[in-house]
Design a protein around this motif. Sequence first.
Motif, short mmCIF file in Angstrom:
data_model
loop_
_atom_site.label_atom_id
_atom_site.label_comp_id
_atom_site.label_asym_id
_atom_site.label_seq_id
_atom_site.Cartn_x
_atom_site.Cartn_y
_atom_site.Cartn_z
N TYR A 204 0.85 -1.20 0.00
CA TYR A 204 0.00 0.00 0.00
C TYR A 204 0.88 1.25 0.00
O TYR A 204 1.83 1.36 0.78
CB TYR A 204 -0.93 0.02 1.22
CG TYR A 204 -1.77 1.29 1.27
CD1 TYR A 204 -3.01 1.33 0.64
CD2 TYR A 204 -1.30 2.43 1.90
CE1 TYR A 204 -3.77 2.50 0.65
CE2 TYR A 204 -2.05 3.60 1.91
CZ TYR A 204 -3.28 3.62 1.28
OH TYR A 204 -4.02 4.78 1.29
N ARG A 205 0.54 2.20 -0.86
CA ARG A 205 1.26 3.48 -0.91
C ARG A 205 0.37 4.52 -1.58
O ARG A 205 -0.23 4.26 -2.62
CB ARG A 205 2.57 3.33 -1.68
CG ARG A 205 3.49 4.55 -1.58
CD ARG A 205 4.89 4.18 -2.01
NE ARG A 205 5.47 3.17 -1.13
CZ ARG A 205 6.08 3.43 0.02
NH1 ARG A 205 6.20 4.68 0.46
NH2 ARG A 205 6.59 2.45 0.74
N TRP A 206 0.28 5.69 -0.95
CA TRP A 206 -0.55 6.78 -1.49
C TRP A 206 0.22 8.09 -1.42
O TRP A 206 0.78 8.43 -0.39
CB TRP A 206 -1.85 6.90 -0.69
CG TRP A 206 -2.79 7.90 -1.29
CD1 TRP A 206 -2.92 9.22 -0.95
CD2 TRP A 206 -3.73 7.67 -2.33
NE1 TRP A 206 -3.88 9.83 -1.73
CE2 TRP A 206 -4.40 8.89 -2.59
CE3 TRP A 206 -4.06 6.54 -3.09
CZ2 TRP A 206 -5.39 9.01 -3.57
CZ3 TRP A 206 -5.05 6.67 -4.06
CH2 TRP A 206 -5.70 7.88 -4.29
N GLU A 211 3.58 16.25 1.38
CA GLU A 211 3.89 15.47 2.58
C GLU A 211 4.61 14.17 2.25
O GLU A 211 5.04 13.45 3.15
CB GLU A 211 2.60 15.15 3.34
CG GLU A 211 1.84 16.38 3.83
CD GLU A 211 0.56 15.98 4.53
OE1 GLU A 211 0.57 14.98 5.26
OE2 GLU A 211 -0.46 16.67 4.33
N GLY A 212 4.75 13.85 0.96
CA GLY A 212 5.39 12.60 0.57
C GLY A 212 4.40 11.46 0.47
O GLY A 212 3.17 11.67 0.44
N PHE A 216 2.02 1.70 4.14
CA PHE A 216 1.04 0.95 4.92
C PHE A 216 1.16 1.23 6.41
O PHE A 216 0.14 1.34 7.11
CB PHE A 216 1.17 -0.55 4.65
CG PHE A 216 0.19 -1.37 5.45
CD1 PHE A 216 -1.17 -1.16 5.35
CD2 PHE A 216 0.65 -2.34 6.33
CE1 PHE A 216 -2.06 -1.90 6.10
CE2 PHE A 216 -0.23 -3.10 7.08
CZ PHE A 216 -1.60 -2.87 6.97
N ALA A 217 2.37 1.37 6.92
CA ALA A 217 2.54 1.65 8.36
C ALA A 217 1.82 2.93 8.75
O ALA A 217 1.18 3.01 9.81
CB ALA A 217 4.02 1.74 8.71
N GLY A 218 1.91 3.94 7.89
CA GLY A 218 1.23 5.20 8.18
C GLY A 218 -0.28 5.07 8.13
O GLY A 218 -1.00 5.64 8.97
N LEU A 219 -0.78 4.32 7.15
CA LEU A 219 -2.23 4.10 7.08
C LEU A 219 -2.70 3.33 8.30
O LEU A 219 -3.74 3.66 8.90
CB LEU A 219 -2.58 3.32 5.81
CG LEU A 219 -4.05 2.93 5.68
CD1 LEU A 219 -4.93 4.14 5.44
CD2 LEU A 219 -4.24 1.90 4.57
#
Length: 439
Positions: A204-206, A211-212, A216-219
Amino acid sequence: MGQSLYIETYGCQMNVNDSELVASILTDAGYTLCQSAQDADIVLLNTCAIRDNAETRILGRLAHFRDLRATQTPHLTIGVLGCMASRLKGELLSPRVGANLVVGPDSYRELPRLLARAQNAVAIRLSDRETYQGIAPLRYATNGVSAFVSIMRGCDNHCTFCVVPFTRGTERSRDPLSILQEVEVLRDTGYREVTLLGQNVDSYRWSMGAEGDLPFAGLLERVARQAPGMRIRFSTSYPNDLTEAVLHTMAQYGNICPHIHLPVQSGSDRMLRAMRRKYTRAEYLQQVARIRAIIPTVAITTDIIAGFCGEQKVDHQATLSLMREVGYDAAFMFKYSDRPGTYAHNRLPDDVPEEVKTQRLAEIIELQNELSLQSNMHDVGREFEVLVEGDSKRSAEDACGRTGQNKMVVFKKQQSEPGQYAHVRIVSCTSQTLLGELV
């Protein structure tokens, strides 16, 4: 009242979530869900193509519905959705199969238009953008306690045995804002647990602009903070894509369940290379050690394939030895099933005799039952917070629910109701179930 609709779902959790999307799309278009195929004007089978026996079972159900149309319900429309639709395409419209409608996983928005045509409609084109953002799943068949939220679709790994990249397309992630909004709705309507879904959630990456990128860890952290009173789970992780950032996030937030499903498929480096898995046995074991160092209470489960192309006895023994070394809490175990369209089907001979596959799978299952029993015996005498899901299948006097490690617990329910947390002491176990008493 619009035409009545019955949906039957096979396969993975992603298919369950997709059926909820289909139900939402079609009820918004005026169709009415019903609980029985006998009462339906339209029957939709959301299918799985990951193994041959799954397709065989679905073809049997299609024959049943075809006969139902021939003998009782001449107006019945039969539709095939999902991965089997992507793989077999127009073949499913043949008189031998009897479907009227064939729709792949990226074409569900077209269902109202296609159903209006009713006959010989096919839509199986894969998309590199479709995430069904803006459609709120209709949770028509849940227990009201746990729900699934898709965070991404597709897969880019192209393991040689797997049809998913061909039936579900390339990876694409979903806007985190829409994910958080869906979780918020679940939280506000009383759900107590959510599972974030993707073929490989670790991909996962958005892009967040200035902000960059949000990985997935951030989500995962945002979801945990959005719903502090809900349990958070996720599936599935690819072994060498699972980052330390994800593990530290799990350790930091108490509502993220200490359970990781980490498919290994084989314990043999030779087989892992043939499967085009992107890790070695040693790297996998290093990841397991890293997980347990950061999350000591974690449960680790896996997927294992018996009898892949070219597998020899030494490769099978390597799988058994890895299972013992890891000590899995549970596993999904299968015989290799040759799938048309895959690299293995085209380039690797399916040369392990069926009786050998069967014997090796039996040995894997026997060993995993021992490991599961050892894992469960370790929990006897311990106390767990159990999220109650409902009555036990065997007795209405007993409740059942799961620990954070995703182990099933059965206990005398007394006043326990679905959606409540129960504090339970484990008093005995089987290889599959913990047996407890309320504290």
